[in-house]
Enzyme design. Structure first.
Site, short mmCIF file in Angstrom:
data_model
loop_
_atom_site.label_atom_id
_atom_site.label_comp_id
_atom_site.label_asym_id
_atom_site.label_seq_id
_atom_site.Cartn_x
_atom_site.Cartn_y
_atom_site.Cartn_z
N SER D 48 -5.38 -18.90 -27.50
CA SER D 48 -5.26 -20.14 -27.10
C SER D 48 -6.47 -19.95 -25.70
CB SER D 48 -4.07 -20.24 -26.98
OG SER D 48 -4.50 -21.97 -27.16
N GLU D 49 -7.66 -20.70 -26.33
CA GLU D 49 -8.51 -20.80 -25.00
C GLU D 49 -7.95 -21.07 -23.83
OE1 GLU D 49 -8.38 -23.53 -27.17
OE2 GLU D 49 -8.46 -25.01 -27.00
N ASN D 50 -6.92 -21.56 -23.46
CA ASN D 50 -6.24 -21.33 -22.35
C ASN D 50 -5.66 -20.15 -21.26
OD1 ASN D 50 -3.99 -21.57 -24.01
ND2 ASN D 50 -2.50 -22.47 -22.49
N SER D 90 -11.37 -16.22 -20.82
CA SER D 90 -10.88 -17.13 -21.90
C SER D 90 -12.27 -17.17 -22.95
CB SER D 90 -10.05 -17.79 -21.98
OG SER D 90 -10.03 -18.01 -23.33
#
Lengths: 243, 234, 243, 234
Positions: D48-50, D90
């Protein structure tokens, strides 16, 4: 990517995906004549010495080396360490590096025209490798403006300041060294042995990590992992600690 | 005065420049000597570009860690409150202006603030290592050098002849003869170390040097006189 | 930089250099009308909520916000969290952000022309902040080519691929949130609350870190520190954990 | 077939694409549904990009951590072997080609592989978040969408009319009517979900669609037939 897939004893459920643990010699075999190879470490600190020694035995040729330095080769004292063993064997066609002051043989080969040596500012080298791994087309750095480093490079003006456009670096193989891995390939580095290792892990087709210790998956706090398992193809248990 | 002592004069003078809390990177060679002259009343943070903030003194024999070294590759320690990072982060810190001072060795330094210290073409080619980034990024660039080459010619020059490490980045040159600020294409003599005199320095240096109005005479015996504090230089 | 200098009891020797610990209100006072402000967090996770609440009380105006998003403002449910409190107060002249889908008020202000909103791809935003902190003049990214994001930007070709030249971002102040600090200002983040916080710590003139816990210098393993103390000017003990 | 069921057809079909060890990013909305249909025989890594690799299922009520969320801001967990990182790292992972698949929601997707999903000018302006980087960086970009808008017009188009999120980056579109490969400015129908037929799909989609020679009929009942395995798509 190579995986060791662990199924449940009871059904077909995949419960874990691990990375193959191979010998230093097997690791060295995966580096082929003509490959570009990134090697972690800073004057031996944090270099994958077991793989380097194995690679020396293979005597693989025409490699392009990307590394901070070429370790130590003192023509007077005859002290030769780490990557310098490969320099001595003339395994490199080209060396991209920031510092060869501790390796008189690299300097000699460079001056004699035997090996192509490209000297790159250390911060630029680090950033080029990061850019290679991070999918950037390049970056603008003030470093090298007004010096020979700028020769042949594009200069771009931003807000009346001039910057060099530096391009990303990638490699066929990266051999790196970590303090610890879990079996899935997550890595933790120790001290200044971290240096270029986590960067190189992101920027090569094939990444082989030499580690001192391999622990079970889940044993490392996910906040403390420096390099994600997704970057690592193979693990090698370090055999060689002295250099 | 003997050779080593001269280097110590330089190191001692540079050590007086730093103030508590400042971040300093000391190059290999002469600059490394600076550390031992830093006053106990001053607490600076040494960073080393191989990935350490809060570099400590060399470890005692037998207590070396293979994994903690300085940028020269020597065994080192980390001080309480220090931390480690990778090389991209390290040069982010350096290029990003988060280092207050870099102290670098010299082959040649000129009155435009150019510095040459990484290459004598065809002869000695150590490479620039982190020096180019350090001179670009550090807030203040200090060149530390014996004033004269073994041949007797001055390392302070009108124009560098060797390939440059830094283009117009040097702010201050400290030699065994004095302290030189670099500004507007000139050296400004800010301090001279007696028994040398401004006249002697001007005569023996092939560069344009302006003696500052408030140029300070510092009497060097075995140690730099305590009578004066370094003025805020930049 | 502001320091708390601890001298030895016995002589003048400086034994420790610490960072001032200030209140959230004092922190908010250091953000002035017209400042550019980076605020860490990702949809409230890892935002400095105590400082945000204090800043809301000050009602500082004409700020430029740089943040991943503007938190949550649901016009229907009236749920308003974190940065959205400041949006509601119209404290921002301009907002540079990647996502405002969860804040209908930011969208409304944007569409009504009340607030200038610059939408930036999240990876570009992160990299711009990193570049700002790392002294780069910019970077080349493939992201945004062929979209409105490319409008007005320089396109640079490298090896027949086109990239956007994106410029670095810096700010007057960064307010960030960490799990833990030592008294000298070293920071450790937890989980996905890390997000933009370590990047912003490098890219602002003044950096204020809100932390849940402050420990003695030396208590955090130097391999596990995410942000070096040299980036941090002030510490604030978090008062506000819910949002 | 009802609306939700149609979304589940899409999610279920996409879930069959992934193989053990692959790294997958699922966008907010419809793509999030994919997770629950992934076979227990397949072990993928959700990123997940967070800032999380190895996203796990939502925590049980009462076991949420304020500090572990997914990219939609919902409480999440991390799986064994996962790790956390900052946003620059990320997106280095994403842009650098280290994510195998990204699955994204759609406002419009066209036969050139363009995707629009972040902006309806003057109306809804959620912003692109990480979607632009994901479509640029992921090895395979999958657009997941109900075939028709509520108005009845197709979301698969000849040319997108809304501002683009991705320019020629979509490899595969999975709708509740079928699976479409994107290549050379055309949609290629690789599978159709009976009772829909290729003829129906061609007639009701305003785009150039070529029915592949080996186009597969998949009979949708309550679940996708198990008779066929997804071929290697790229």
């Amino acid at each position: 990517m190579y995986f060791v897939i662990i199924h449940s004893q009871y059904d077909n459920k995949v419960i874990m995906v691990l990375k193959p643990i191979i010998s230093a010699s097997d690791a060295a075999d995966r580096i082929k004549d003509g490959n570009s190879v990134m090697v972690g470490g800073f004057l031996n600190c944090g270099s994958p010495h077991s793989i380097i020694l194995a690679l020396k035995e293979k005597n693989t040729k025409n490699l392009t080396l990307i590394s901070n330095d070429t370790a130590i080769y003192n023509l007077k004292t005859r002290v030769i360490t780490g990557l310098a063993l490969l320099v001595k064997n003339k395994m490199f066609r080209k060396i991209i590096t920031s510092h060869i002051g501790t390796n008189q043989e690299t300097q000699r080969q460079m001056n004699a025209g035997e090996t192509e040596v490209e000297l790159v500012p250390q911060g630029t080298l680090a950033e080029q490798i990061r850019a290679g791994g991070a999918g950037l087309g390049g970056f603008l750095t003030p470093t090298g403006i007004g010096t020979e480093v700028a020769n042949g490079k594009q200069i771009i003006f931003v807000n009346h300041h001039s910057f060099l456009l530096e391009l990303p670096l990638k490699a066929d193989v990266a051999i790196i060294k970590a303090r610890k891995a879990d079996k899935s390939g997550n890595l933790v580095f120790n001290g200044t042995a971290r240096n270029f290792n986590p960067l190189m892990a992101t920027a090569a087709e094939l990444v082989i990590a030499e580690v001192e210790e391999i622990v079970e998956v889940g044993e490392i706090d996910p906040n403390e992992i420096h390099t994600s398992s997704i970057f690592v193809d193979f693990l090698v248990k370090a055999e060689q600690f002295d250099y | 005065m003997e050779y080593i002592a001269n280097k110590e004069i330089i190191a001692r003078r540079i050590a007086q420049i730093f103030k508590t809390g400042e971040v300093v990177n000391l190059g290999i060679g002469l600059p490394t000597l600076v550390e031992k002259y830093i006053s106990p009343e001053v607490n600076i943070i040494l960073m080393s570009e191989n990935g350490i903030m809060g570099l400590g003194p060399a470890p005692a024999k037998g207590f070396e860690s293979r994994d903690i070294t300085d940028s020269g590759g020597s065994a080192a320690t980390i001080r309480k409150g220090g931390c480690f990072f990778d090389s991209a982060t390290s040069f982010g810190i350096i290029r990003g202006g988060h280092v207050d001072y870099t102290v670098l060795g010299v082959l040649e330094v000129d009155q435009d603030g150019n510095l040459a210290n990484y290459k004598v073409p065809g002869k000695m080619v150590p490479g620039m290592g982190g020096a180019m980034d350090l001179t670009i990024g550090a807030r203040i660039v200090i060149a530390a050098t014996l004033h004269f080459q073994p041949t007797g010619s001055s390392r302070l020059k009108r124009h560098c002849t060797l390939p440059l490490t830094a283009h117009k980045e040097v702010n201050l040159v400290v030699t065994d003869l004095g302290v030189f600020e670099v500004q507007g294409g000139r050296f400004y003599l800010a301090e001279y170390f007696a028994p040398y005199t401004p006249e002697y320095i001007l005569e023996h240096t092939d560069a344009d040097i302006i003696v500052k109005n408030n140029c300070i005479k510092v009497v060097i015996n075995t140690q730099i006189t305590e009578e004066k504090q370094c003025q805020k230089l930049v």
